[in-house]
Design a protein around this motif. Sequence first.
Motif, PDB file in Angstrom:
ATOM      1  N   ARG A   5       0.826  -1.209   0.000  1.00 47.24           N
ATOM      2  CA  ARG A   5       0.000   0.000   0.000  1.00 47.24           C
ATOM      3  C   ARG A   5       0.860   1.258   0.000  1.00 47.24           C
ATOM      4  NH1 ARG A   5      -2.582  -1.050   4.270  1.00 47.24           N
ATOM      5  NH2 ARG A   5      -1.537   0.377   5.719  1.00 47.24           N
ATOM      6  N   GLN A   6       1.927   1.283   0.803  1.00 52.64           N
ATOM      7  CA  GLN A   6       2.811   2.449   0.840  1.00 52.64           C
ATOM      8  C   GLN A   6       3.553   2.621  -0.482  1.00 52.64           C
ATOM      9  OE1 GLN A   6       5.349   1.903   4.273  1.00 52.64           O
ATOM     10  NE2 GLN A   6       3.811   2.712   5.690  1.00 52.64           N
ATOM     11  N   MET A   7       3.935   1.519  -1.101  1.00 55.51           N
ATOM     12  CA  MET A   7       4.641   1.565  -2.379  1.00 55.51           C
ATOM     13  C   MET A   7       3.819   2.305  -3.434  1.00 55.51           C
ATOM     14  SD  MET A   7       5.492  -1.720  -4.799  1.00 55.51           S
ATOM     15  CE  MET A   7       3.729  -1.918  -5.096  1.00 55.51           C
ATOM     16  N   TRP A   8       2.541   1.949  -3.554  1.00 51.31           N
ATOM     17  CA  TRP A   8       1.659   2.606  -4.523  1.00 51.31           C
ATOM     18  C   TRP A   8       1.409   4.065  -4.135  1.00 51.31           C
ATOM     19  CZ3 TRP A   8       0.770   0.726  -9.114  1.00 51.31           C
ATOM     20  CH2 TRP A   8       0.698  -0.653  -9.333  1.00 51.31           C
ATOM     21  N   GLN A   9       1.180   4.294  -2.859  1.00 47.29           N
ATOM     22  CA  GLN A   9       0.867   5.632  -2.361  1.00 47.29           C
ATOM     23  C   GLN A   9       2.000   6.610  -2.642  1.00 47.29           C
ATOM     24  OE1 GLN A   9       0.941   5.878   1.922  1.00 47.29           O
ATOM     25  NE2 GLN A   9      -0.541   7.559   1.984  1.00 47.29           N
ATOM     26  N   ILE A  10       3.220   6.207  -2.322  1.00 43.78           N
ATOM     27  CA  ILE A  10       4.355   7.110  -2.488  1.00 43.78           C
ATOM     28  C   ILE A  10       4.707   7.269  -3.963  1.00 43.78           C
ATOM     29  CG2 ILE A  10       6.787   7.473  -1.883  1.00 43.78           C
ATOM     30  CD1 ILE A  10       6.174   5.992   0.756  1.00 43.78           C
ATOM     31  N   ALA A  11       4.475   6.241  -4.764  1.00 48.07           N
ATOM     32  CA  ALA A  11       4.697   6.384  -6.210  1.00 48.07           C
ATOM     33  C   ALA A  11       3.748   7.414  -6.809  1.00 48.07           C
ATOM     34  CB  ALA A  11       4.519   5.033  -6.898  1.00 48.07           C
ATOM     35  N   ASP A  12       2.504   7.420  -6.348  1.00 46.14           N
ATOM     36  CA  ASP A  12       1.542   8.427  -6.815  1.00 46.14           C
ATOM     37  C   ASP A  12       2.035   9.816  -6.442  1.00 46.14           C
ATOM     38  OD1 ASP A  12      -0.661   9.814  -7.689  1.00 46.14           O
ATOM     39  OD2 ASP A  12      -2.057   8.984  -6.224  1.00 46.14           O
ATOM     40  N   SER A  44       1.226  21.592 -11.737  1.00 46.57           N
ATOM     41  CA  SER A  44       0.412  22.703 -11.251  1.00 46.57           C
ATOM     42  C   SER A  44       0.332  22.667  -9.729  1.00 46.57           C
ATOM     43  CB  SER A  44      -0.997  22.628 -11.841  1.00 46.57           C
ATOM     44  OG  SER A  44      -1.700  21.518 -11.302  1.00 46.57           O
ATOM     45  N   ASP A  45      -0.025  23.797  -9.147  1.00 44.68           N
ATOM     46  CA  ASP A  45      -0.183  23.856  -7.696  1.00 44.68           C
ATOM     47  C   ASP A  45      -1.322  22.960  -7.222  1.00 44.68           C
ATOM     48  OD1 ASP A  45       1.920  25.612  -7.510  1.00 44.68           O
ATOM     49  OD2 ASP A  45       0.664  27.415  -7.422  1.00 44.68           O
ATOM     50  N   ASP A  46      -2.387  22.866  -8.007  1.00 46.42           N
ATOM     51  CA  ASP A  46      -3.496  21.979  -7.632  1.00 46.42           C
ATOM     52  C   ASP A  46      -3.025  20.524  -7.570  1.00 46.42           C
ATOM     53  OD1 ASP A  46      -5.274  24.050  -7.389  1.00 46.42           O
ATOM     54  OD2 ASP A  46      -6.126  23.817  -9.404  1.00 46.42           O
ATOM     55  N   GLU A  47      -2.179  20.125  -8.525  1.00 47.33           N
ATOM     56  CA  GLU A  47      -1.662  18.760  -8.526  1.00 47.33           C
ATOM     57  C   GLU A  47      -0.719  18.533  -7.357  1.00 47.33           C
ATOM     58  OE1 GLU A  47      -0.694  14.783  -9.692  1.00 47.33           O
ATOM     59  OE2 GLU A  47      -2.435  16.105  -9.852  1.00 47.33           O
ATOM     60  N   LEU A  48       0.092  19.538  -7.020  1.00 51.34           N
ATOM     61  CA  LEU A  48       0.965  19.405  -5.851  1.00 51.34           C
ATOM     62  C   LEU A  48       0.146  19.203  -4.577  1.00 51.34           C
ATOM     63  CD1 LEU A  48       3.765  22.091  -6.423  1.00 51.34           C
ATOM     64  CD2 LEU A  48       4.012  19.605  -6.470  1.00 51.34           C
ATOM     65  N   SER A  96      11.289  18.524  -4.944  1.00 46.95           N
ATOM     66  CA  SER A  96      12.563  17.824  -4.748  1.00 46.95           C
ATOM     67  C   SER A  96      12.376  16.343  -4.452  1.00 46.95           C
ATOM     68  CB  SER A  96      13.351  18.478  -3.606  1.00 46.95           C
ATOM     69  OG  SER A  96      12.732  18.228  -2.349  1.00 46.95           O
ATOM     70  N   LEU A  97      11.164  15.943  -4.077  1.00 48.89           N
ATOM     71  CA  LEU A  97      10.869  14.545  -3.753  1.00 48.89           C
ATOM     72  C   LEU A  97      10.242  13.794  -4.925  1.00 48.89           C
ATOM     73  CD1 LEU A  97       9.337  15.077  -0.191  1.00 48.89           C
ATOM     74  CD2 LEU A  97      11.656  14.331  -0.738  1.00 48.89           C
ATOM     75  N   MET A  98      10.079  14.463  -6.051  1.00 42.79           N
ATOM     76  CA  MET A  98       9.341  13.881  -7.169  1.00 42.79           C
ATOM     77  C   MET A  98      10.262  13.572  -8.339  1.00 42.79           C
ATOM     78  SD  MET A  98       5.907  16.252  -6.956  1.00 42.79           S
ATOM     79  CE  MET A  98       4.998  16.343  -5.409  1.00 42.79           C
ATOM     80  N   ASN A  99       9.825  12.612  -9.164  1.00 41.87           N
ATOM     81  CA  ASN A  99      10.544  12.216 -10.380  1.00 41.87           C
ATOM     82  C   ASN A  99      11.985  11.804 -10.103  1.00 41.87           C
ATOM     83  OD1 ASN A  99       8.254  14.051 -11.574  1.00 41.87           O
ATOM     84  ND2 ASN A  99       9.099  12.893 -13.307  1.00 41.87           N
ATOM     85  N   ASP A 100      12.197  11.123  -8.989  1.00 42.33           N
ATOM     86  CA  ASP A 100      13.554  10.723  -8.631  1.00 42.33           C
ATOM     87  C   ASP A 100      13.488   9.416  -7.835  1.00 42.33           C
ATOM     88  OD1 ASP A 100      15.877  10.859  -6.395  1.00 42.33           O
ATOM     89  OD2 ASP A 100      16.556  11.759  -8.265  1.00 42.33           O
ATOM     90  N   VAL A 101      14.175   8.372  -8.318  1.00 41.59           N
ATOM     91  CA  VAL A 101      14.088   7.074  -7.644  1.00 41.59           C
ATOM     92  C   VAL A 101      14.775   7.088  -6.286  1.00 41.59           C
ATOM     93  CG1 VAL A 101      13.795   5.704  -9.733  1.00 41.59           C
ATOM     94  CG2 VAL A 101      16.103   6.208  -8.923  1.00 41.59           C
ATOM     95  N   SER A 102      15.832   7.872  -6.121  1.00 40.34           N
ATOM     96  CA  SER A 102      16.509   7.933  -4.825  1.00 40.34           C
ATOM     97  C   SER A 102      15.587   8.520  -3.761  1.00 40.34           C
ATOM     98  CB  SER A 102      17.792   8.761  -4.936  1.00 40.34           C
ATOM     99  OG  SER A 102      18.738   8.119  -5.751  1.00 40.34           O
TER     100      SER A 102
END
Length: 327
Positions: free
Chosen positions: A40-47, A76-80, A122-128
């Motif tokens: 569940r966390q894997m999917w949640q954090i990937a989203d 967009s800010d709404d998506e963030l 900074s937490l997005m689009n990055d596997v690390s």
Amino acid sequence: MRRARLKISPDSGEAVYHLISRTVNGEWLFGTVAKEVFRRQMWQIADFAGLEILTYAVMSNHFHILVRVPKEVPISDDELLRRYHVLYPKPTRYQTAQLAVVAAELKRGGPHADRWRARQLSLMNDVSAYMKLLKERFSIWYNQRHGRFGPVWSDRFKSVLIEPKGRTIEMMAAYIDLNCVRAGAVKDPKDYRYCGYAEAVAGNVRAQRGLQSVIGGAWFDTHAAYRMLLFTKGAGPRAGSASITPQQVRDVVRLGGKLALPDVLRCRVRYFSTSAALGGREFIERQVADYRRRFRVGARVARRNLPAVTDWGDLAGLRQVSGELFG
């Protein structure tokens, strides 16, 4: 030399990684509840991170995730704000109040909103960043539930850069979904709840989309083609072990023979988890050239063709794998 993370060639615009991590000392820590929480966390954090999970396998002492990092686009800010709510579905009173302030400042602009936006991006689009957040969150949950403290994971994580299309990504997906068969947990991965294939067969739309992204086509066609990759001649389901042992593979190779690809995928193929990159020869040559240019290394970093034990196509790796091909 410290292994640097390879950056995919700019002509693609996206990257696919095979991510692997093990528990401390390889201990069998994860039962059904822990696996479910991790899933569940894997999917949640990937989203939240904007990553696409293609398939995965959660085992008792390690996990594999095949993930696509899409080309970066403006958010967009709404998506963030939506993603923040995904990450914190039950915010504290402080988080709720803070988010109300942030939402107001995002509308009119301001330094506080700019700082908040930068932290989220900074937490997005990055596997690390994804793996750090996933492993930290799970560790907190696991230690609290079991009244323990200290590390849950043995190391940072391993990653293999995968050519984002074609035969390589298909083989890697099947290899990951067959983890439960190699471990002797089930005869058929559709019966192992904690892998991407089983979740897709059970009707989970996002799991189906992941495999459709790998194979292509509507789900019915994707499922049929993927079953052929998982189970074809010589690779019928067999309880308790892989359909062929590593020693049998070595005996076939020694005599100059070849095996069916699904049989090979039921063995632990070390190139699939220890190479820096896997893909067609042209893809790997681009990665080698990029690696040499950025880190000023010579011929010791080169394309490595896989031993001809099966029909790999033009599959090759970047880093030399020491020891046996099969574990």
